[in-house]
Structure formats: C-alpha cells, structure tokens
Design an enzyme around this catalytic site. Structure first.
Site, PDB file in Angstrom:
ATOM      1  N   LYS A 209      -1.279  15.233 -10.614  1.00 30.15           N
ATOM      2  CA  LYS A 209      -0.354  14.920 -11.698  1.00 30.15           C
ATOM      3  C   LYS A 209       0.583  16.088 -11.996  1.00 30.15           C
ATOM      4  O   LYS A 209       1.725  15.880 -12.440  1.00 30.15           O
ATOM      5  CB  LYS A 209      -1.137  14.498 -12.941  1.00 30.15           C
ATOM      6  CG  LYS A 209      -1.863  13.163 -12.773  1.00 30.15           C
ATOM      7  CD  LYS A 209      -0.910  12.032 -12.391  1.00 30.15           C
ATOM      8  CE  LYS A 209      -1.600  10.685 -12.296  1.00 30.15           C
ATOM      9  NZ  LYS A 209      -0.658   9.593 -11.983  1.00 30.15           N
TER      10      LYS A 209
ATOM     11  N   TYR B 297      -7.333  15.100  -9.556  1.00 33.69           N
ATOM     12  CA  TYR B 297      -6.438  14.323 -10.406  1.00 33.69           C
ATOM     13  C   TYR B 297      -5.411  15.218 -11.097  1.00 33.69           C
ATOM     14  O   TYR B 297      -4.204  14.938 -11.054  1.00 33.69           O
ATOM     15  CB  TYR B 297      -7.250  13.556 -11.447  1.00 33.69           C
ATOM     16  CG  TYR B 297      -6.406  12.693 -12.365  1.00 33.69           C
ATOM     17  CD1 TYR B 297      -5.901  11.477 -11.931  1.00 33.69           C
ATOM     18  CD2 TYR B 297      -6.126  13.092 -13.670  1.00 33.69           C
ATOM     19  CE1 TYR B 297      -5.133  10.680 -12.758  1.00 33.69           C
ATOM     20  CE2 TYR B 297      -5.358  12.296 -14.511  1.00 33.69           C
ATOM     21  CZ  TYR B 297      -4.867  11.098 -14.052  1.00 33.69           C
ATOM     22  OH  TYR B 297      -4.109  10.323 -14.873  1.00 33.69           O
TER      23      TYR B 297
ATOM     24  N   ASP C 106       0.876  -1.176   0.000  1.00 36.75           N
ATOM     25  CA  ASP C 106       0.000   0.000   0.000  1.00 36.75           C
ATOM     26  C   ASP C 106       0.906   1.217   0.000  1.00 36.75           C
ATOM     27  O   ASP C 106       1.582   1.503   0.994  1.00 36.75           O
ATOM     28  CB  ASP C 106      -0.891  -0.014   1.246  1.00 36.75           C
ATOM     29  CG  ASP C 106      -1.832   1.188   1.326  1.00 36.75           C
ATOM     30  OD1 ASP C 106      -1.686   2.127   0.506  1.00 36.75           O
ATOM     31  OD2 ASP C 106      -2.715   1.195   2.211  1.00 36.75           O
ATOM     32  N   VAL C 107       0.948   1.941  -1.107  1.00 38.02           N
ATOM     33  CA  VAL C 107       1.916   3.038  -1.229  1.00 38.02           C
ATOM     34  C   VAL C 107       1.624   4.195  -0.291  1.00 38.02           C
ATOM     35  O   VAL C 107       2.472   5.070  -0.100  1.00 38.02           O
ATOM     36  CB  VAL C 107       2.013   3.560  -2.685  1.00 38.02           C
ATOM     37  CG1 VAL C 107       2.545   2.486  -3.613  1.00 38.02           C
ATOM     38  CG2 VAL C 107       0.679   4.118  -3.166  1.00 38.02           C
TER      39      VAL C 107
ATOM     40  N   ASN D  85       4.190   3.999 -10.499  1.00 34.95           N
ATOM     41  CA  ASN D  85       3.044   3.984 -11.407  1.00 34.95           C
ATOM     42  C   ASN D  85       1.706   3.973 -10.680  1.00 34.95           C
ATOM     43  O   ASN D  85       0.685   4.330 -11.270  1.00 34.95           O
ATOM     44  CB  ASN D  85       3.138   2.750 -12.315  1.00 34.95           C
ATOM     45  CG  ASN D  85       1.874   2.519 -13.095  1.00 34.95           C
ATOM     46  OD1 ASN D  85       1.531   3.266 -14.007  1.00 34.95           O
ATOM     47  ND2 ASN D  85       1.128   1.476 -12.727  1.00 34.95           N
TER      48      ASN D  85
END
Length: 256
Positions: A155, A151, A58-59, A85
């Site tokens: 990014k 989002y 789990d990042v 990713n």
C-alpha cells in the site's frame, strides 16, 4: 457522470461494489472487473443493464487485463475513469513467518495489478476530455501495522505509484489520486481482525478496538459507501485540479 465510462477492478464485493453502484447511480457506464461471480451479483443491483458490463479479469494476468479494457472501450466507445481497487489482505504474521509465495501474491495483486491496468488503460484515457485514475491504497500505506509487512509495503507502493503517475500523465490532463481508507466494514476486515485476535491472543472485539477503532477520532470502522463517495468526487469535474493526492477516508486515524 452522465456519459462517462469507468473501469473498476475488484468490483465483486465491498468497496469495489459500492464504487460501481455509486458511479452507476450518477449516470456512468461501468465495467465491473473481477475474477469471481460476484461481478454478476453486483451487476444485478444496477437498474440500467445497458450501462453495465461484467468482465472477468485477473489483474495479475496482462492478457486478461488487456482484453478486459479493450472490451470495455469497444462496448462503450471510450474510457474516462480507471479505478484500481482490486487488492488482497495478505498474511498476518511476523516477517520471519511470511513465506515468499504469500509476499509475491500480495505484491502481485496490490501493486503489479495496478501497473498492468494503468499501462493498458492510459492510451484510452488520453482520448477523454476528463480522465482520472483512482488507486485504492490504505492508511496502512502511511503508518505501521504490526504483523502485516506485505500488505503495508504494497500500500505504500501504491502511494508512490500514484504520485509518480500524476506527474507523468499531468500533461495529458489526467488526474491521478489515491484513496486511503481506514479499516472498512466487510468480510475482509473481519478476517484481518480475527487473525490479529489470534496473534495478540485476545478476542475479536478487543483486537478490533486495539488495532483499529481506538486510533480513530470517530471510534468506528469506515463504511464502503464513504469510500465510494470519495471516488465519485475524484472522478468528477469538481476535482479537476485535485491530483497527486492521497485522500484519507478513515474516521480520523491519520492526519497526513
């Protein structure tokens, strides 16, 4: 990539799965990191189990990240490539309808996750003769995307993180680059298109055309394999002097 070791997050499907397969086909040891069972399905597609390690990760959990990277290094004897990713699409809604939990979740996976994996990988990357960090951003980190504030903000943050790390780690000869895919075929983009269709009150194909493919020179979605090949190049000796870059793989949607 014979003899190199790569740790790839979000390896259970889509772009992450294709990156793992591309690296494995080029001879790399690959650690498949993700929360779900999809990493086992990805591992089964690789014909060299001795070069494959599935690590539930789990990042957003620092202990989980630390343990996964340590296990990778113990298994393969080092670390050469980190591919960040893992990411989520977040909500599709006007800013006033985005709740704090959805905002925090999107930032937690898409940005904090990259921070944590890099933090715990970098000491091992410094020991490599050819280390690289590859962060998967998006062309939405370069241009507006209506009703996708969490989002796009996440990014854009990935690009800032990439450029800063490239200079921070340059003295250690670690290259750091971002890949900015355009809309990429798969379940995630299907869900986004469906949400956009609902928000715009049009059908799926019209939303796909209006939001994504009309703006692309090639007029089509990107395939995950295209992104994987770009990642393999950035991890290779051929890209030894490519760093601090954000590389578009988008069919000609943005030019900067």
């Amino acid at each position: 990539m014979d003899g190199t070791t790569a740790f790839v997050t979000g390896a259970s499907q889509g772009i992450g799965r294709e990156i793992v397969l591309e690296f494995a086909n080029r001879g790399a040891n690959v650690a498949l990191a993700a929360r779900g069972d999809g990493i086992e399905e990805t591992a089964e597609l690789i014909s060299a189990p001795e070069r494959t390690l599935s690590v539930r990760t789990d990042v957003t959990d620092e202990d989980s990240v630390r343990e996964a990277i340590e296990r990778t290094v113990e298994t393969f004897g080092g670390l050469d490539v980190l591919v960040n990713n893992a990411g989520i699409a977040g909500p599709t809604a006007p800013i006033e309808d985005v709740d704090r939990e959805a905002w925090d979740r999107t930032m937690g996976v898409n940005v904090t996750g990259m921070f944590l994996t890099t933090k715990h990988a970098v000491s091992h990357l410094r020991e490599s003769d050819r280390a690289s960090v590859i962060n998967v951003s998006s062309i939405s980190g370069k241009r507006p995307l209506e009703n996708r504030t969490p989002y796009t903000a996440s990014k854009m943050a990935v690009i800032g993180l990439t450029r800063t790390l490239a200079f921070e780690l340059g003295d250690d000869e670690i290259t750091v680059n971002a890949i900015c895919p355009g809309a990429t075929s798969g379940p995630r983009i299907d869900a986004v298109i469906e949400a956009q269709a609902e928000a715009l009150r049009v059908d799926y194909e019209e939303a796909k055309r209006r939001v994504f493919t009309d703006d692309a020179a090639l007029g089509s979605l990107v395939e995950p394999e295209d992104v994987a090949k770009a990642a393999a190049f950035l991890a290779s000796e051929d890209a030894r002097h490519v760093t601090a870059q954000d590389v578009n793989v988008d069919g000609g949607t943005v030019w900067y």
